[in-house]
Design a protein around this motif. Structure first.
Motif, PDB file in Angstrom:
ATOM      1  N   MET A  12       0.660  -1.081  -0.064  1.00 38.37           N
ATOM      2  CA  MET A  12      -0.054   0.177  -0.142  1.00 38.37           C
ATOM      3  C   MET A  12       0.910   1.239   0.045  1.00 38.37           C
ATOM      4  O   MET A  12       1.730   1.283   0.989  1.00 38.37           O
ATOM      5  CB  MET A  12      -1.008  -0.105   1.238  1.00 38.37           C
ATOM      6  N   SER A  13       0.638   2.165  -0.951  1.00 36.03           N
ATOM      7  CA  SER A  13       1.635   3.314  -1.237  1.00 36.03           C
ATOM      8  C   SER A  13       0.668   4.635  -1.219  1.00 36.03           C
ATOM      9  O   SER A  13      -0.336   4.449  -1.692  1.00 36.03           O
ATOM     10  CB  SER A  13       2.513   3.062  -2.334  1.00 36.03           C
ATOM     11  N   THR A  14       1.154   5.707  -0.691  1.00 36.03           N
ATOM     12  CA  THR A  14       0.616   6.840  -0.864  1.00 36.03           C
ATOM     13  C   THR A  14       1.742   8.002  -0.881  1.00 36.03           C
ATOM     14  O   THR A  14       2.644   7.975  -0.540  1.00 36.03           O
ATOM     15  CB  THR A  14      -0.384   7.287   0.472  1.00 36.03           C
ATOM     16  N   GLN A  15       1.138   8.942  -1.798  1.00 30.92           N
ATOM     17  CA  GLN A  15       2.049  10.216  -1.652  1.00 30.92           C
ATOM     18  C   GLN A  15       1.322  11.526  -1.992  1.00 30.92           C
ATOM     19  O   GLN A  15       0.236  11.350  -2.518  1.00 30.92           O
ATOM     20  CB  GLN A  15       2.963  10.076  -3.313  1.00 30.92           C
ATOM     21  N   THR A  16       1.690  12.721  -1.040  1.00 33.96           N
ATOM     22  CA  THR A  16       1.091  13.792  -1.295  1.00 33.96           C
ATOM     23  C   THR A  16       1.952  14.733  -2.064  1.00 33.96           C
ATOM     24  O   THR A  16       3.379  14.674  -1.715  1.00 33.96           O
ATOM     25  CB  THR A  16       0.550  14.646  -0.109  1.00 33.96           C
ATOM     26  N   ASP A  17       1.633  15.789  -2.828  1.00 31.71           N
ATOM     27  CA  ASP A  17       2.483  16.585  -3.661  1.00 31.71           C
ATOM     28  C   ASP A  17       2.056  17.797  -3.442  1.00 31.71           C
ATOM     29  O   ASP A  17       0.703  18.326  -4.146  1.00 31.71           O
ATOM     30  CB  ASP A  17       2.785  16.290  -5.090  1.00 31.71           C
ATOM     31  N   GLU A  18       2.733  18.821  -2.974  1.00 32.67           N
ATOM     32  CA  GLU A  18       2.076  20.334  -2.792  1.00 32.67           C
ATOM     33  C   GLU A  18       3.129  20.991  -3.673  1.00 32.67           C
ATOM     34  O   GLU A  18       4.273  21.070  -3.245  1.00 32.67           O
ATOM     35  CB  GLU A  18       1.861  20.841  -1.577  1.00 32.67           C
ATOM     36  N   THR A  19       2.858  21.708  -4.790  1.00 33.15           N
ATOM     37  CA  THR A  19       3.992  22.650  -5.736  1.00 33.15           C
ATOM     38  C   THR A  19       3.437  24.010  -5.753  1.00 33.15           C
ATOM     39  O   THR A  19       2.231  23.935  -5.898  1.00 33.15           O
ATOM     40  CB  THR A  19       4.152  21.798  -6.844  1.00 33.15           C
ATOM     41  N   ILE A  20       4.411  24.854  -5.514  1.00 33.78           N
ATOM     42  CA  ILE A  20       3.979  26.443  -5.748  1.00 33.78           C
ATOM     43  C   ILE A  20       4.970  26.922  -6.780  1.00 33.78           C
ATOM     44  O   ILE A  20       6.232  26.655  -6.434  1.00 33.78           O
ATOM     45  CB  ILE A  20       3.934  27.169  -4.552  1.00 33.78           C
ATOM     46  N   SER A  21       4.544  27.600  -7.642  1.00 27.40           N
ATOM     47  CA  SER A  21       5.615  28.247  -8.724  1.00 27.40           C
ATOM     48  C   SER A  21       4.995  29.479  -8.994  1.00 27.40           C
ATOM     49  O   SER A  21       3.812  30.041  -9.168  1.00 27.40           O
ATOM     50  CB  SER A  21       5.646  27.423  -9.979  1.00 27.40           C
ATOM     51  N   VAL A  22       6.075  30.564  -9.087  1.00 28.70           N
ATOM     52  CA  VAL A  22       5.935  31.881  -9.436  1.00 28.70           C
ATOM     53  C   VAL A  22       6.664  32.100 -10.619  1.00 28.70           C
ATOM     54  O   VAL A  22       7.959  31.672 -10.541  1.00 28.70           O
ATOM     55  CB  VAL A  22       6.078  32.977  -8.454  1.00 28.70           C
ATOM     56  N   TYR A  23       6.516  32.805 -11.711  1.00 29.74           N
ATOM     57  CA  TYR A  23       6.949  33.017 -12.773  1.00 29.74           C
ATOM     58  C   TYR A  23       6.663  34.385 -13.583  1.00 29.74           C
ATOM     59  O   TYR A  23       5.949  34.901 -13.096  1.00 29.74           O
ATOM     60  CB  TYR A  23       6.766  31.664 -13.637  1.00 29.74           C
ATOM     61  N   GLY A  24       7.662  34.811 -14.306  1.00 31.60           N
ATOM     62  CA  GLY A  24       7.713  36.021 -15.031  1.00 31.60           C
ATOM     63  C   GLY A  24       8.534  36.014 -16.450  1.00 31.60           C
ATOM     64  O   GLY A  24       9.481  35.111 -16.324  1.00 31.60           O
ATOM     65  N   GLN A  25       8.058  36.531 -17.327  1.00 29.74           N
ATOM     66  CA  GLN A  25       8.744  36.620 -18.536  1.00 29.74           C
ATOM     67  C   GLN A  25       8.594  38.029 -19.267  1.00 29.74           C
ATOM     68  O   GLN A  25       7.415  38.583 -19.278  1.00 29.74           O
ATOM     69  CB  GLN A  25       8.497  35.469 -19.596  1.00 29.74           C
ATOM     70  N   LEU A  26       9.748  38.414 -19.744  1.00 29.60           N
ATOM     71  CA  LEU A  26       9.417  39.882 -20.415  1.00 29.60           C
ATOM     72  C   LEU A  26      10.333  39.652 -21.663  1.00 29.60           C
ATOM     73  O   LEU A  26      11.513  39.414 -21.766  1.00 29.60           O
ATOM     74  CB  LEU A  26      10.382  41.095 -19.379  1.00 29.60           C
ATOM     75  N   ASP A  27       9.416  40.454 -22.703  1.00 32.55           N
ATOM     76  CA  ASP A  27       9.873  40.386 -24.131  1.00 32.55           C
ATOM     77  C   ASP A  27      10.496  42.016 -24.325  1.00 32.55           C
ATOM     78  O   ASP A  27       9.419  42.630 -24.212  1.00 32.55           O
ATOM     79  CB  ASP A  27       9.291  39.981 -25.268  1.00 32.55           C
ATOM     80  N   ASP A  34       5.146  13.915   0.609  1.00 32.53           N
ATOM     81  CA  ASP A  34       5.396  13.026   1.644  1.00 32.53           C
ATOM     82  C   ASP A  34       4.906  11.664   1.129  1.00 32.53           C
ATOM     83  O   ASP A  34       3.794  11.518   0.398  1.00 32.53           O
ATOM     84  CB  ASP A  34       4.286  13.338   2.779  1.00 32.53           C
ATOM     85  N   ALA A  35       5.846  10.816   1.123  1.00 33.90           N
ATOM     86  CA  ALA A  35       5.405   9.454   0.788  1.00 33.90           C
ATOM     87  C   ALA A  35       5.648   8.375   1.745  1.00 33.90           C
ATOM     88  O   ALA A  35       6.303   8.521   2.780  1.00 33.90           O
ATOM     89  CB  ALA A  35       6.578   9.094  -0.383  1.00 33.90           C
ATOM     90  N   ALA A  36       4.583   7.267   1.490  1.00 37.03           N
ATOM     91  CA  ALA A  36       4.509   6.225   2.549  1.00 37.03           C
ATOM     92  C   ALA A  36       4.319   4.963   1.844  1.00 37.03           C
ATOM     93  O   ALA A  36       3.561   4.808   0.741  1.00 37.03           O
ATOM     94  CB  ALA A  36       3.567   6.227   3.556  1.00 37.03           C
ATOM     95  N   VAL A  37       5.015   3.563   1.953  1.00 36.58           N
ATOM     96  CA  VAL A  37       5.088   2.603   1.377  1.00 36.58           C
ATOM     97  C   VAL A  37       4.915   1.494   2.512  1.00 36.58           C
ATOM     98  O   VAL A  37       5.840   1.340   3.525  1.00 36.58           O
ATOM     99  CB  VAL A  37       6.067   2.299   0.374  1.00 36.58           C
TER     100      VAL A  37
END
Length: 833
Positions: free
Chosen positions: A433-448, A469-472
């Motif tokens: 039995m395996s579980t995983q939680t994934d929380e990702t935050i990104s901030v980005y910018g681009q200028l031409d 967070d992972a568990a097996v």
């Protein structure tokens, strides 16, 4: 240098096409893309991107992403053990199949929404507007999910002006029936809708001789609805809901080499179609089943401020459930009862973008949030033939017993195991039995920054933080695999020495020194004769985590960047020079093959956590970091376009996930690099004839890969060419349009080629190499009343090649592989209104 000489030849040929282009009223259609998350023409966007139009998708009978690779030479899509185990690679970079803890390195986005696993991105999609394949790291704008590239799928928005739609049905060989329908139109002055649905059914082309059923079939359907609401002249909403199911028998596995274990397979009643990779038949004691359910809803809001700034919000929730069951020994012997894997993913994403364009500057700011919960349960149990199979494999007699049965009798007689224990009994095995939680935050910018009318500098930054967070945990009833043959064998040697008259202290010292010495012709009797049984310990006890030593937590953060300079040489020619970096976060090994790191073993033993036969391995693979340098040329004229990209790309710490015959080795594996040239050309040779060519030349190398899984086990692959990446791949097509009275007609031919390459690193090229030479063709007619008819064929050359290969499960010396799809053909009837 050969790769650049080849590029020069291709460029010369393409320029020759330009020079010979004739004046005409016919011009190439301008293509608009969202490669930089704002609308730009393909000509002006300074990104290596290939676009497959709706017209090409229809005329080439591209039904899903797996078919898409024939139109984009830099893209490879490989279906493996099941319908949902599909690998995406761009320029030879990518991974993600066979382990739910590994996110793909190639991100798939459908109408701006990320699909986190390949199983949620392979279903058929009706009413596609275009597919964009962005090559190279795209992490600045697309985050951690795009370290190798992006597949961006755009479907048609609802029609606000008038009602319209289409319905089509396809009849093909293998009793194929594909039906698609869509309708769209206004529901008022400011609201429009669209509704589409599709089914795809086909018999399999791979025969299971044991059950008499055909596998590698198609059985899938889906529905998709949209609402477009223009609340004001500046505010609009696009609501999309979709649901699809796959319920298929897949996938057929061929025997490439029947090794010594094949004799044991036959002796326990099993059969194998031996050494015939393209027989398209084999013996499996049950049919492999795949059931996948995808569903989701997204809401996109677009608002334009008085200042001209544009705000976009995309909110999405997606759910995927998947159940696979396969006969993983891929023989007719009843070795494995079931190998059931059940995966569930619950994903929420939120993206905000703010952009603005002026004469001198275009800028984009964004923030992205990703939250996902993964659960994966797997069960693997022995069947009735595994015990006699193990007896045969362990057949040589020793003074301690003749085989597994003899060993069991000996250990019971000595009181070392209880009388009721039976080795390799039917139903024994492991459930994890395996579980995983994934929380990702990104901030980005681009200028031409448009320095002049012709010179633009582009800079972009992305900061991403990823917490997992992972568990097996595992319940294991395989008694045999829990035995410590070092300790037991040493004890037997000790008692023998006592019987021979050795003093206890001396006997203990000698037994300890011999307990880890395997027997061979050179060692004679001075060895532990039980160590040979270790090769049959397929399911050793598992150390669950998190525990007091291993917290099962990873936290990564990375700043990636993009820098480009684009110059408009003339009104028709753009060039750009760019560099970019990519990032992929830690991937956890959510499988029974997960093992503690060697550096943690001491603390694990000190804490009293160790289980029998505990060995070192990896719990996870750390982050990947990609870098690319590109020089691009984009030329667009009325009747001709030519796009050329030269690049150097590398990835540090790439996450290698190689199957070794009993499990997967997941680890960071040094550095891989590729230099290459990509060419795309399109020429309206006449008003009726459209010619196109796309080619990719690659020079891949493992700069460092110590411990790579070779044919005979771990080895140093540093300096070698990676398997599975052809040096040259191409697609060439010709479409001729003509009239038959009031009927508009076309005929199209397509040639797909990949140069010879070893398929995988750990199976020799003598057993598993691939060269592709495929011919596709279609002929269609469109009548004035809206009816259309098209006959088509894919792989008309009936070209056979291997998709992938691997060491056969629990069969030393045997190798298996996945053969390609044979020739398919059919007729499609369409009504448009």
């Amino acid at each position: 240098m050969k790769i650049f000489r080849s590029a020069a030849v291709a460029l010369t040929c393409c320029i020759a096409l330009i020079a010979n282009a004739q004046e005409s009223d016919m011009v190439l259609e301008e293509v608009v893309v969202m490669a930089t998350k704002r609308e730009q023409t393909l000509q002006e966007v300074s990104v290596a991107v290939s676009v497959v139009s709706a017209d090409t998708i229809e005329k080439s009978q591209i039904n899903d992403i797996i078919d898409l690779q024939t139109a984009v030479p830099s893209l490879r899509v490989t279906q493996l053990q099941s319908s949902g185990q599909t690998n995406f690679l761009i320029r030879g970079f990518g991974n993600g199949a066979n382990n739910p803890g590994i996110e793909p390195s190639v991100g798939v986005f459908i109408d701006g929404v990320y699909r986190s696993r390949s199983a949620s991105a392979i279903a058929d999609l009706p009413n596609i507007e275009r597919i964009e394949v962005l090559r190279g790291p795209q992490s600045t704008l697309f985050g951690k999910n795009a370290s190798a590239g992006v597949i961006n799928i755009v479907t048609a928005a609802p029609n606000m002006d008038e009602f319209g739609g289409s319905a089509s049905v396809t009849f093909g060989n293998y009793n194929e029936i594909i039906a698609k329908a869509d309708i769209s139109g206004p529901l008022g002055d400011r609201v429009a809708f669209s509704l589409s649905g599709n089914t795809n059914n086909r018999d399999g082309y791979f025969e299971n001789l044991q059950t008499g059923n055909s596998i590698n079939e198609r059985d899938r359907w889906g529905v998709r609805g949209q609402l477009l609401f223009d609340a004001t002249d500046r505010l609009s909403f696009r609501l999309i809901g979709d649901y699809d199911e796959i319920d298929e028998l897949c996938c057929g596995v061929a025997n490439l080499q029947n090794g010594p274990a094949g004799v044991a397979i036959a002796l326990v009643g099993g059969q194998v179609v031996a050494n015939e990779p393209y027989a398209y038949e084999n013996y499996l004691d049950f049919d492999p089943t795949n059931k996948i359910e995808n569903k989701g809803i997204s809401l996109q809001a677009d608002f334009e401020f008085d200042s001209g700034m544009e705000f976009t919000s995309i909110t999405a929730w997606r759910d995927q459930s998947r159940v696979d069951d396969a006969d993983v020994d891929f023989t007719g012997a009843k070795l494995v009862e079931r190998n059931i894997g059940s995966t569930n993913l619950d994903t929420f994403t939120q993206e905000f973008r703010l952009s603005h364009s002026t004469d001198s500057v275009d800028w984009l700011l964004g923030a992205y949030y990703f939250d996902e919960e993964v659960s994966y349960d797997n069960e693997l149990y022995y069947d009735v033939a595994f015990r006699p199979y193990a007896d045969i494999l362990s057949g040589g007699c020793t003074q301690f017993g003749c085989n597994v049965t003899g060993l069991e009798f000996l250990l019971k007689s000595l009181g070392l195991i209880p009388p009721e224990v039976s080795f390799f009994g039917a139903g024994q095995g492991g459930a994890e039995m395996s579980t995983q939680t994934d929380e990702t935050i990104s901030v980005y910018g681009q200028l031409d920054w448009h320095i002049t009318d012709r010179l633009t500098l582009t800079g972009g930054l992305n900061y991403t933080t990823v917490d997992k967070d992972a568990a097996v945990s595992q319940v294991n009833t395989d008694v045999f695999s829990s035995l410590d043959f070092v300790q037991i064998g040493g004890g037997l040697i000790y008692f023998q020495l006592l019987q021979a008259g050795f003093p206890p202290q001396q006997a203990a010292a000698i037994a300890a020194s011999l307990s880890q010495v395997p027997c061979s012709a050179q060692t004679g009797p001075q060895c532990n004769q039980l160590l040979g049984f270790q090769a049959l310990q397929f399911l050793p006890p598992f150390l669950n985590y998190p525990n007091s030593v291993e917290p099962g937590v990873s936290s990564d953060d990375k700043t990636t960047w993009t820098l480009r300079a684009a110059f408009e040489l003339t009104d028709n020619i753009n060039v750009y020079l760019g560099a970019a970096t990519g990032f992929k976060a830690t991937s956890w090994n959510l499988s029974r093959d997960s093992r503690p790191f060697a550096s943690d073993l001491g603390a694990i033993y000190a804490a009293g956590l160790a289980v029998p036969n505990l060995t070192a391995g990896t719990r996870y693979a750390g982050p990947e970091e990609a870098t690319v340098y590109e020089l691009g040329f984009k030329g667009g004229w009325d009747r001709t376009s030519l796009y050329l990209t030269l690049f150097e790309q590398e990835i540090e710490g790439f996450q290698s996930n190689i199957f070794t015959g009993t499990g997967f080795v997941l680890a960071n594996a040094g550095k891989q690099s590729t230099s290459g040239v990509e060419v795309e050309a399109n020429w309206l040779a006449t008003d009726r004839l459209d010619l196109s060519f796309a080619g990719t030349w690659l020079n891949p190398k493992y700069d460092s890969f110590v411990g790579g899984s070779g044919v005979g086990g771990p080895e140093d692959l540093s300096g070698r060419r990676p398997a599975g990446i052809p040096r040259f791949a191409m697609n060439a097509s010709a479409t001729f349009n003509f009239n038959m009275g009031s009927i508009d007609a076309f005929i199209r031919g397509e040639y797909v080629h990949e140069s010879d390459v070893q398929v995988v690193d750990n199976v020799s090229a003598d057993l598993a190499s691939r060269e592709v030479n495929m011919v596709n063709a279609s002929f269609g007619m469109a009548f004035s009343n809206g009816l259309e008819a098209m006959i088509w064929g894919r792989n008309l050359s009936d070209d056979n090649y291997l998709l992938s290969a691997f060491p056969a499960v629990a069969q030393a010396g045997s190798y298996s592989g996945y053969p390609s799809q044979p020739r398919t053909y059919g007729i499609t009837l369409t009504a448009r209104f």
